[in-house]
Scaffold this motif. Structure first.
Motif, PDB file in Angstrom:
ATOM      1  N   ASN A 235       0.846  -1.184   0.000  1.00  0.00           N
ATOM      2  CA  ASN A 235       0.000   0.000   0.000  1.00  0.00           C
ATOM      3  C   ASN A 235       0.884   1.237   0.000  1.00  0.00           C
ATOM      4  O   ASN A 235       1.989   1.224   0.563  1.00  0.00           O
ATOM      5  CB  ASN A 235      -0.875   0.049   1.256  1.00  0.00           C
ATOM      6  CG  ASN A 235      -1.827  -1.126   1.360  1.00  0.00           C
ATOM      7  OD1 ASN A 235      -2.361  -1.594   0.368  1.00  0.00           O
ATOM      8  ND2 ASN A 235      -2.035  -1.614   2.585  1.00  0.00           N
ATOM      9  N   LEU A 236       0.388   2.307  -0.591  1.00  0.00           N
ATOM     10  CA  LEU A 236       1.033   3.609  -0.422  1.00  0.00           C
ATOM     11  C   LEU A 236       0.324   4.307   0.727  1.00  0.00           C
ATOM     12  O   LEU A 236      -0.903   4.438   0.732  1.00  0.00           O
ATOM     13  CB  LEU A 236       0.945   4.440  -1.699  1.00  0.00           C
ATOM     14  CG  LEU A 236       1.758   3.922  -2.891  1.00  0.00           C
ATOM     15  CD1 LEU A 236       1.678   4.909  -4.056  1.00  0.00           C
ATOM     16  CD2 LEU A 236       3.214   3.685  -2.508  1.00  0.00           C
ATOM     17  N   VAL A 237       1.106   4.732   1.717  1.00  0.00           N
ATOM     18  CA  VAL A 237       0.553   5.358   2.915  1.00  0.00           C
ATOM     19  C   VAL A 237       1.157   6.743   3.096  1.00  0.00           C
ATOM     20  O   VAL A 237       2.253   7.031   2.601  1.00  0.00           O
ATOM     21  CB  VAL A 237       0.812   4.486   4.168  1.00  0.00           C
ATOM     22  CG1 VAL A 237       0.172   3.111   4.008  1.00  0.00           C
ATOM     23  CG2 VAL A 237       2.317   4.331   4.430  1.00  0.00           C
ATOM     24  N   ALA A 238       0.438   7.585   3.814  1.00  0.00           N
ATOM     25  CA  ALA A 238       0.875   8.966   4.047  1.00  0.00           C
ATOM     26  C   ALA A 238       1.184   9.170   5.522  1.00  0.00           C
ATOM     27  O   ALA A 238       0.438   8.729   6.397  1.00  0.00           O
ATOM     28  CB  ALA A 238      -0.194   9.941   3.590  1.00  0.00           C
ATOM     29  N   TYR A 239       2.264   9.863   5.794  1.00  0.00           N
ATOM     30  CA  TYR A 239       2.723  10.123   7.162  1.00  0.00           C
ATOM     31  C   TYR A 239       1.826  11.144   7.854  1.00  0.00           C
ATOM     32  O   TYR A 239       1.565  12.244   7.333  1.00  0.00           O
ATOM     33  CB  TYR A 239       4.166  10.630   7.104  1.00  0.00           C
ATOM     34  CG  TYR A 239       4.768  11.025   8.428  1.00  0.00           C
ATOM     35  CD1 TYR A 239       4.626  10.233   9.569  1.00  0.00           C
ATOM     36  CD2 TYR A 239       5.517  12.201   8.536  1.00  0.00           C
ATOM     37  CE1 TYR A 239       5.191  10.605  10.780  1.00  0.00           C
ATOM     38  CE2 TYR A 239       6.106  12.576   9.732  1.00  0.00           C
ATOM     39  CZ  TYR A 239       5.928  11.773  10.856  1.00  0.00           C
ATOM     40  OH  TYR A 239       6.513  12.144  12.050  1.00  0.00           O
ATOM     41  N   ALA A 240       1.369  10.801   9.041  1.00  0.00           N
ATOM     42  CA  ALA A 240       0.467  11.676   9.790  1.00  0.00           C
ATOM     43  C   ALA A 240       1.144  12.949  10.266  1.00  0.00           C
ATOM     44  O   ALA A 240       0.471  13.938  10.568  1.00  0.00           O
ATOM     45  CB  ALA A 240      -0.106  10.919  10.990  1.00  0.00           C
ATOM     46  N   GLY A 241       2.495  12.935  10.343  1.00  0.00           N
ATOM     47  CA  GLY A 241       3.202  14.106  10.844  1.00  0.00           C
ATOM     48  C   GLY A 241       3.466  15.175   9.808  1.00  0.00           C
ATOM     49  O   GLY A 241       4.000  16.239  10.135  1.00  0.00           O
ATOM     50  N   SER A 242       3.100  14.938   8.557  1.00  0.00           N
ATOM     51  CA  SER A 242       3.297  15.953   7.517  1.00  0.00           C
ATOM     52  C   SER A 242       2.325  17.113   7.703  1.00  0.00           C
ATOM     53  O   SER A 242       1.191  16.913   8.151  1.00  0.00           O
ATOM     54  CB  SER A 242       3.083  15.326   6.129  1.00  0.00           C
ATOM     55  OG  SER A 242       4.027  14.316   5.863  1.00  0.00           O
ATOM     56  N   ASP A 243       2.760  18.315   7.366  1.00  0.00           N
ATOM     57  CA  ASP A 243       1.865  19.458   7.480  1.00  0.00           C
ATOM     58  C   ASP A 243       0.831  19.421   6.360  1.00  0.00           C
ATOM     59  O   ASP A 243       0.873  18.561   5.477  1.00  0.00           O
ATOM     60  CB  ASP A 243       2.633  20.775   7.506  1.00  0.00           C
ATOM     61  CG  ASP A 243       3.424  21.042   6.230  1.00  0.00           C
ATOM     62  OD1 ASP A 243       3.044  20.507   5.163  1.00  0.00           O
ATOM     63  OD2 ASP A 243       4.426  21.776   6.287  1.00  0.00           O
ATOM     64  N   ALA A 244      -0.106  20.347   6.382  1.00  0.00           N
ATOM     65  CA  ALA A 244      -1.235  20.316   5.452  1.00  0.00           C
ATOM     66  C   ALA A 244      -0.804  20.350   3.991  1.00  0.00           C
ATOM     67  O   ALA A 244      -1.333  19.611   3.153  1.00  0.00           O
ATOM     68  CB  ALA A 244      -2.181  21.479   5.752  1.00  0.00           C
TER      69      ALA A 244
END
Length: 425
Positions: free
Chosen positions: A309-318
């Motif tokens: 899966n491609l996932v996105a880091y929760a700590g990235s800014d908007a």
């Protein structure tokens, strides 16, 4: 020398990526220019990564407001590296994560939910079971990029020489076919890779799994599971089977034997398609047979669904999160998946990517037919961690060092430590 150079290069890449990761990273913004996101790609550096790197460049051309810092991270290291980086607020904006990692990362709060975002716009186009195993606690945390499952790979020519006209549908049929291949051709009929993941079809064939998540119960040492492993034990000890290879090179040895026509059948995944079709036994690609893994005594058949899966880091800014979602959508689009499949020989995760060009690859076409029998992994963070203890005791069981029940009881004890809220048998 090359290994040392690669290590230096990787270290340098991580140094560069640190400035573009997480909520405090990025070399651009809406005011100053393009947003720069970092992508950790965990694909094979030689056979797959060049295609993904080129696709990232295509994304940049189509989206001049986003730049992608591409870093290829060895798969074996990626899980621990991401955990460390996420814990220190320095993780990449996008990660190519094994499906078995998604639940654990989500449980730890490392991933951003993707429901109703640009990343999930085409969610309905993906195989439902793949979307299911990209979820945790009811929320979508990944978009399926590639998928896989286990199947019976077999050499049609060797089967034909033994008078076998169809792939075996049960383990008993495989046992008989292997003996016949050995008798008629002198070649081993079947070779088994003694790792926990490869033993799962034997559990599924008896209608069980390592865990019953609905009842929150450990079932890896249940009577049904023991029956499945006993079936495997009898299979590998029967006439016509290759000698069990428990060495550190066992996987490579089995693949070399199959690729070169020294063994007639194996249980394997589509990640080996490209290598198999380069083998001496498969210069005629039509010689490769792919069938659903044989069924157990219940008549049930199945293998674990894998993939990434491609996932996105929760700590990235908007701004970085929005760019990451746009990138994930591009990398999982029908067009991108078609390109990936055609060049890398991997399985798309959405039906509209199985074009005539993609299905011209016999490996892909073959595995597409067995995908419906794949079993999604339960959304339990610790589930994939059970494969290792299962593999450790599986070797002891198959080698006669311990009984089936004693070995599975050891695996259950390991599961109990990982899942203290689960009941034992």
């Amino acid at each position: 020398m090359r290994r040392g150079i690669a290590a230096v290069a990787l270290a340098a890449a991580f140094t560069v990526s640190a400035s573009a990761c997480g909520s405090g990273g990025g070399s651009g913004s809406a005011a100053s220019g393009p947003v720069t996101i970092t992508w950790w790609d965990t694909s094979d550096a030689t056979n797959e990564a060049p295609v993904f790197k080129a696709l990232a460049a295509d994304f940049e051309k189509a989206n001049p407001d986003v730049k992608v810092t591409y870093v290829n991270v060895p798969f074996a290291d990626a899980q621990s590296k991401f955990q460390t980086a996420a814990g220190s607020k320095g993780a990449p904006d996008v990660l190519r994560a094994d499906v078995g990692w998604t639940a654990g990362f989500a449980q730890s709060g490392f991933l951003a939910p993707l429901d109703a975002t640009a990343a999930a716009t085409d969610a309905a186009a993906f195989q439902p079971s793949l979307v299911q195993q990209a979820k945790y606690d009811g929320k979508l945390y990944g978009v399926p990029q590639v998928t896989d499952t286990l199947a019976l790979m077999y050499n049609k020519d060797l089967f034909a020489k033994a008078g076998i006209t169809a792939a075996p549908k049960t383990w008993d049929e495989l046992k008989a076919d292997a003996a016949l291949v050995k008798e008629k051709t002198g070649v081993d009929g079947f070779a088994f890779n003694p790792q926990g993941y490869y033993a799962m079809p034997f559990l599924y064939g008896e209608g069980t799994d390592m865990l019953d998540t609905a009842a929150k119960k450990i079932t890896v040492n249940s009577p049904a599971a023991a029956k499945g492993i006993d079936t495997l034990k009898a299979l590998v000890a029967s006439p016509g089977m290759a000698k069990l290879d428990t060495t550190s090179n066992g996987y490579a040895n089995i693949m070399d034997a199959f690729d070169n026509g020294k063994v007639a059948a194996i249980i394997q995944g589509p990640w080996e398609n490209a290598n198999v079709l380069k083998g001496a036994a498969f210069t005629d690609k039509a010689n490769l047979g792919i069938a659903t893994v044989p069924a157990g005594s219940t008549g049930k058949s199945g293998a674990p669904l894998g993939g990434h899966n491609l996932v996105a880091y929760a700590g990235s800014d908007a701004a970085h999160l929005a760019a990451a979602q746009k990138f994930i959508a591009f990398m999982t689009s029908a067009q991108t998946q078609t390109t990936t499949a055609a060049k890398n020989g991997t399985l798309p995760t959405r039906g509209d990517a199985y074009t005539a060009e993609v299905n011209a690859n016999p490996g892909i076409a073959g595995y597409q037919t067995v995908l419906p029998s794949g079993r999604p992994r339960p959304p339990v963070a610790q589930y994939s961690s059970l494969y290792d203890p299962l593999g450790t005791d599986l070797i002891k069981i198959l080698s006669g060092q311990e009984s089936t029940q004693a070995g599975l009881d050891n695996v259950a004890a390991a599961a109990r430590k990982l899942l203290p809220d689960y009941a034992a048998q």
